[in-house]
Design a protein around this motif. Structure first.
Motif, PDB file in Angstrom:
ATOM      1  N   HIS A 383       0.828  -1.206   0.000  1.00 59.49           N
ATOM      2  CA  HIS A 383       0.000   0.000   0.000  1.00 59.49           C
ATOM      3  C   HIS A 383       0.867   1.263   0.000  1.00 59.49           C
ATOM      4  O   HIS A 383       0.509   2.276  -0.621  1.00 59.49           O
ATOM      5  N   ILE A 384       1.994   1.216   0.689  1.00 63.91           N
ATOM      6  CA  ILE A 384       2.911   2.358   0.701  1.00 63.91           C
ATOM      7  C   ILE A 384       3.424   2.632  -0.714  1.00 63.91           C
ATOM      8  O   ILE A 384       3.492   3.782  -1.155  1.00 63.91           O
ATOM      9  N   LEU A 385       3.790   1.584  -1.437  1.00 64.14           N
ATOM     10  CA  LEU A 385       4.295   1.763  -2.796  1.00 64.14           C
ATOM     11  C   LEU A 385       3.206   2.276  -3.731  1.00 64.14           C
ATOM     12  O   LEU A 385       3.483   3.085  -4.629  1.00 64.14           O
ATOM     13  N   VAL A 386       1.978   1.849  -3.526  1.00 62.81           N
ATOM     14  CA  VAL A 386       0.869   2.373  -4.325  1.00 62.81           C
ATOM     15  C   VAL A 386       0.686   3.865  -4.047  1.00 62.81           C
ATOM     16  O   VAL A 386       0.464   4.674  -4.970  1.00 62.81           O
ATOM     17  N   ALA A 387       0.776   4.258  -2.771  1.00 64.27           N
ATOM     18  CA  ALA A 387       0.653   5.678  -2.429  1.00 64.27           C
ATOM     19  C   ALA A 387       1.760   6.501  -3.088  1.00 64.27           C
ATOM     20  O   ALA A 387       1.513   7.613  -3.575  1.00 64.27           O
ATOM     21  N   LEU A 388       2.983   5.958  -3.131  1.00 64.09           N
ATOM     22  CA  LEU A 388       4.073   6.654  -3.811  1.00 64.09           C
ATOM     23  C   LEU A 388       3.789   6.777  -5.306  1.00 64.09           C
ATOM     24  O   LEU A 388       4.123   7.791  -5.932  1.00 64.09           O
ATOM     25  N   ALA A 389       3.191   5.751  -5.894  1.00 58.46           N
ATOM     26  CA  ALA A 389       2.842   5.813  -7.310  1.00 58.46           C
ATOM     27  C   ALA A 389       1.831   6.930  -7.571  1.00 58.46           C
ATOM     28  O   ALA A 389       1.924   7.656  -8.577  1.00 58.46           O
ATOM     29  N   VAL A 390       0.881   7.105  -6.664  1.00 61.25           N
ATOM     30  CA  VAL A 390      -0.105   8.184  -6.806  1.00 61.25           C
ATOM     31  C   VAL A 390       0.594   9.544  -6.727  1.00 61.25           C
ATOM     32  O   VAL A 390       0.298  10.459  -7.511  1.00 61.25           O
ATOM     33  N   LEU A 391       1.538   9.684  -5.794  1.00 61.55           N
ATOM     34  CA  LEU A 391       2.285  10.942  -5.683  1.00 61.55           C
ATOM     35  C   LEU A 391       3.112  11.211  -6.942  1.00 61.55           C
ATOM     36  O   LEU A 391       3.218  12.361  -7.393  1.00 61.55           O
ATOM     37  N   ALA A 392       3.715  10.163  -7.499  1.00 61.29           N
ATOM     38  CA  ALA A 392       4.487  10.331  -8.729  1.00 61.29           C
ATOM     39  C   ALA A 392       3.580  10.781  -9.875  1.00 61.29           C
ATOM     40  O   ALA A 392       3.966  11.635 -10.690  1.00 61.29           O
ATOM     41  N   ALA A 393       2.390  10.222  -9.954  1.00 56.91           N
ATOM     42  CA  ALA A 393       1.439  10.630 -10.995  1.00 56.91           C
ATOM     43  C   ALA A 393       1.030  12.094 -10.813  1.00 56.91           C
ATOM     44  O   ALA A 393       0.940  12.850 -11.788  1.00 56.91           O
ATOM     45  N   ALA A 394       0.815  12.511  -9.571  1.00 63.01           N
ATOM     46  CA  ALA A 394       0.465  13.903  -9.314  1.00 63.01           C
ATOM     47  C   ALA A 394       1.617  14.836  -9.706  1.00 63.01           C
ATOM     48  O   ALA A 394       1.392  15.929 -10.260  1.00 63.01           O
ATOM     49  N   THR A 395       2.850  14.411  -9.445  1.00 65.87           N
ATOM     50  CA  THR A 395       4.008  15.221  -9.837  1.00 65.87           C
ATOM     51  C   THR A 395       4.115  15.320 -11.355  1.00 65.87           C
ATOM     52  O   THR A 395       4.499  16.364 -11.897  1.00 65.87           O
ATOM     53  N   ALA A 396       3.781  14.240 -12.060  1.00 65.15           N
ATOM     54  CA  ALA A 396       3.802  14.268 -13.526  1.00 65.15           C
ATOM     55  C   ALA A 396       2.796  15.283 -14.069  1.00 65.15           C
ATOM     56  O   ALA A 396       3.091  16.034 -15.010  1.00 65.15           O
ATOM     57  N   VAL A 397       1.612  15.326 -13.471  1.00 65.54           N
ATOM     58  CA  VAL A 397       0.603  16.299 -13.889  1.00 65.54           C
ATOM     59  C   VAL A 397       1.113  17.719 -13.629  1.00 65.54           C
ATOM     60  O   VAL A 397       0.976  18.615 -14.474  1.00 65.54           O
ATOM     61  N   TRP A 398       1.716  17.924 -12.444  1.00 63.15           N
ATOM     62  CA  TRP A 398       2.283  19.244 -12.132  1.00 63.15           C
ATOM     63  C   TRP A 398       3.361  19.632 -13.138  1.00 63.15           C
ATOM     64  O   TRP A 398       3.404  20.763 -13.614  1.00 63.15           O
ATOM     65  N   ALA A 399       4.263  18.691 -13.444  1.00 57.22           N
ATOM     66  CA  ALA A 399       5.372  18.986 -14.354  1.00 57.22           C
ATOM     67  C   ALA A 399       4.863  19.369 -15.736  1.00 57.22           C
ATOM     68  O   ALA A 399       5.363  20.313 -16.358  1.00 57.22           O
ATOM     69  N   ALA A 400       3.863  18.642 -16.232  1.00 57.50           N
ATOM     70  CA  ALA A 400       3.316  18.952 -17.557  1.00 57.50           C
ATOM     71  C   ALA A 400       2.651  20.335 -17.557  1.00 57.50           C
ATOM     72  O   ALA A 400       2.840  21.131 -18.489  1.00 57.50           O
ATOM     73  N   ALA A 401       1.890  20.634 -16.488  1.00 58.14           N
ATOM     74  CA  ALA A 401       1.216  21.930 -16.422  1.00 58.14           C
ATOM     75  C   ALA A 401       2.226  23.070 -16.269  1.00 58.14           C
ATOM     76  O   ALA A 401       2.099  24.122 -16.914  1.00 58.14           O
ATOM     77  N   ALA A 402       3.239  22.878 -15.414  1.00 61.21           N
ATOM     78  CA  ALA A 402       4.252  23.918 -15.216  1.00 61.21           C
ATOM     79  C   ALA A 402       5.030  24.177 -16.495  1.00 61.21           C
ATOM     80  O   ALA A 402       5.330  25.334 -16.824  1.00 61.21           O
ATOM     81  N   ASP A 403       5.339  23.129 -17.234  1.00 59.38           N
ATOM     82  CA  ASP A 403       6.083  23.299 -18.471  1.00 59.38           C
ATOM     83  C   ASP A 403       5.273  24.089 -19.493  1.00 59.38           C
ATOM     84  O   ASP A 403       5.803  24.948 -20.198  1.00 59.38           O
ATOM     85  N   ARG A 404       3.974  23.821 -19.561  1.00 59.15           N
ATOM     86  CA  ARG A 404       3.118  24.571 -20.489  1.00 59.15           C
ATOM     87  C   ARG A 404       3.051  26.039 -20.088  1.00 59.15           C
ATOM     88  O   ARG A 404       3.113  26.935 -20.947  1.00 59.15           O
ATOM     89  N   ARG A 405       2.930  26.305 -18.783  1.00 54.80           N
ATOM     90  CA  ARG A 405       2.864  27.708 -18.331  1.00 54.80           C
ATOM     91  C   ARG A 405       4.166  28.442 -18.648  1.00 54.80           C
ATOM     92  O   ARG A 405       4.161  29.583 -19.103  1.00 54.80           O
ATOM     93  N   LEU A 406       5.287  27.787 -18.401  1.00 53.13           N
ATOM     94  CA  LEU A 406       6.575  28.414 -18.654  1.00 53.13           C
ATOM     95  C   LEU A 406       6.783  28.656 -20.158  1.00 53.13           C
ATOM     96  O   LEU A 406       7.349  29.667 -20.565  1.00 53.13           O
ATOM     97  N   ALA A 407       6.323  27.708 -20.986  1.00 51.79           N
ATOM     98  CA  ALA A 407       6.457  27.863 -22.433  1.00 51.79           C
ATOM     99  C   ALA A 407       5.615  29.029 -22.939  1.00 51.79           C
ATOM    100  O   ALA A 407       6.054  29.810 -23.793  1.00 51.79           O
ATOM    101  N   ARG A 408       4.399  29.162 -22.398  1.00 51.75           N
ATOM    102  CA  ARG A 408       3.544  30.284 -22.803  1.00 51.75           C
ATOM    103  C   ARG A 408       4.157  31.618 -22.376  1.00 51.75           C
ATOM    104  O   ARG A 408       4.129  32.587 -23.105  1.00 51.75           O
ATOM    105  N   GLY A 409       4.720  31.640 -21.145  1.00 59.94           N
ATOM    106  CA  GLY A 409       5.343  32.865 -20.677  1.00 59.94           C
ATOM    107  C   GLY A 409       6.552  33.247 -21.511  1.00 59.94           C
ATOM    108  O   GLY A 409       6.783  34.442 -21.788  1.00 59.94           O
ATOM    109  N   ALA A 410       7.345  32.268 -21.944  1.00 55.45           N
ATOM    110  CA  ALA A 410       8.527  32.558 -22.767  1.00 55.45           C
ATOM    111  C   ALA A 410       8.141  33.038 -24.149  1.00 55.45           C
ATOM    112  O   ALA A 410       8.885  33.797 -24.802  1.00 55.45           O
ATOM    113  N   ALA A 411       6.963  32.601 -24.654  1.00 57.13           N
ATOM    114  CA  ALA A 411       6.546  32.969 -25.992  1.00 57.13           C
ATOM    115  C   ALA A 411       5.992  34.392 -26.065  1.00 57.13           C
ATOM    116  O   ALA A 411       5.865  34.964 -27.142  1.00 57.13           O
ATOM    117  N   ARG A 412       5.662  34.953 -24.919  1.00 54.50           N
ATOM    118  CA  ARG A 412       5.080  36.302 -24.922  1.00 54.50           C
ATOM    119  C   ARG A 412       6.122  37.369 -25.124  1.00 54.50           C
ATOM    120  O   ARG A 412       7.253  37.234 -24.730  1.00 54.50           O
TER     121      ARG A 412
END
Length: 412
Positions: A383-412
């Motif tokens: 169960h601990i490893l499953v919880a870590l997998a959920v956290l890793a998935a949440a970090t992946a979502v954050w990374a994708a969203a942050a990268d898009r925001r940074l790319a939009r900001g650089a393009a302006r």
């Protein structure tokens, strides 16, 4: 200033001659491999210390992660010192400390108390070596035009080779050699002595190129929004994936292995390093072509952690092996991506410190086996490893969203 020009113009020519010429970076790489060997050779010995020396599981995991306690100040002090004093000088000190750590750990065959000191010294040595080693490889690689882009891969391969070969040799010696708790450390001590001699004769920096004046003050890489919002949040997963594969999964099936536990640990612990090396050419190309490498690498971490959870739940040796392979691929891809980002963001005068901050963040994940062992007293390991997998998935979502925001900001 382009990254190639920045690295090439880092310092003036070093008068020391080297027969390696444009391959002088191999000396720095060998030094990093040697220190990495010393850092990870302890991993397959955890079960042996538990059975032969009466060390508890929590104590063994504490010894394992005490390395990270020494590593973080080694990183944070070593990076700035190497920026000011030179990479070679700091690497010499790191190699000497790494050799001392091996000797102290060998003394743990008689008194396990010194194992804590040995692991702490190994951490300080690794922090100093890894913070200056990547920058040193970059400066020596600049002897050949166009080689700067290969620096993250070269540095990651150098570290990872040590991370893999150290536990492989230790596991084999622990299984078959007499006095295993002493002899396992002998190869590393000999390698460190050899690396010291080679590093002593190596140049400190690029062979040619005047010092270039920066036309205006440039903010350090660690203040860049991309570093803060993307690099740092992803960094702990680099070594969390490797640490789970090295220290958590093999022990979960130890009861099934009988007298072959040392051999199994020695064979399994290099697997993350192997796949970490093999995935790097692909990771580097993907990083240059796409902004999705971090989320994709974290997706590999999610898959590896879920496979690890299944391995624990079913006591499957085969799934432990598969999980180690997938987690190793995630480690390699995440490390290359992070180092490439740091190399792009950092100016030469700040490169050592920027690498040190990034690597300190990556090694936060190295503490995970200790906390997993503590949590496993009150919760199921799967169960601990499953919880870590959920956290890793949440970090992946954050990374994708942050990268898009940074790319939009650089393009302006």
């Amino acid at each position: 200033m382009t990254n190639d020009t920045a690295i090439t113009s880092r310092s003036a020519a070093d008068p020391r001659a080297t027969p390696l010429g444009g391959r002088a970076w191999l000396v720095a790489a060998f030094a990093m491999t040697t220190v990495g060997w010393g850092a990870n050779q302890f991993a397959p010995l955890l079960s042996l210390y538990e059975t032969q020396r009466g060390v508890s599981t929590a104590q063994a995991q504490g010894m394992f992660v005490l390395y990270a306690v020494g590593l973080v100040p080694g990183l944070l002090a070593g990076g700035p010192l190497s920026d000011r004093r030179g990479r070679r000088q700091l690497m010499l000190a790191a190699l000497a400390l790494s050799m001392v750590a091996g000797i102290v750990l060998a003394a743990g065959a008689w008194t396990t108390t010194v194992l804590y000191a040995g692991r702490l010294i190994a951490g300080v040595a690794s922090g100093a070596a890894f913070s200056c080693g990547t920058a040193w490889i970059g400066e020596l690689s600049a002897r050949r035009p166009g080689a700067a882009g290969r620096v993250p891969r070269r540095a990651t391969v150098a570290m990872t080779a040590g991370f893999g070969l150290g536990p492989l040799a230790a596991g084999m010696l622990a299984q078959y050699a007499p006095a295993p708790l002493v002899l396992v450390y002998v190869p590393h001590v000999l390698l460190a002595a050899t690396a010291l001699v080679l590093a002593w004769r190596a140049p400190s920096g690029p062979a040619t190129g005047p010092v270039a004046a920066t036309p205006r003050p440039v903010a350090p890489a660690w203040r860049h929004r991309r570093f803060v919002l993307l690099v740092l949040p992803v960094a702990p997963w680099v070594f969390l994936t490797a640490a789970v594969a090295l220290a958590t999964l093999p022990g979960s099936v130890a009861d099934l292995l009988g007298d072959h536990v040392m051999l199994f640990s020695g064979l399994v612990t290099p697997l993350p390093a192997l796949t970490g090396v093999l995935v790097q050419p692909v990771a580097r190309r993907l990083h240059n072509r796409s902004r999705l490498l971090n989320p994709g690498s974290l997706a590999l971490a999610v898959i590896g952690l879920l496979i690890g959870a299944a391995a624990v739940a079913t006591s499957s040796i085969a799934l432990v092996v598969v999980g180690a392979l997938v987690l190793g691929a995630a480690y390699g891809a995440l490390m290359v991506s992070g180092l490439t980002e740091v190399q792009r963001l950092a100016e030469p005068a700040h490169l050592g410190r920027a690498i040190a901050i990034f690597q300190a963040a990556t090694y936060a994940g190295y503490l995970s086996p200790f906390f997993i062992a503590l949590l496993a007293r009150v919760a199921d390991l799967a169960h601990i490893l499953v919880a870590l997998a959920v956290l890793a998935a949440a970090t992946a979502v954050w990374a994708a969203a942050a990268d898009r925001r940074l790319a939009r900001g650089a393009a302006r």
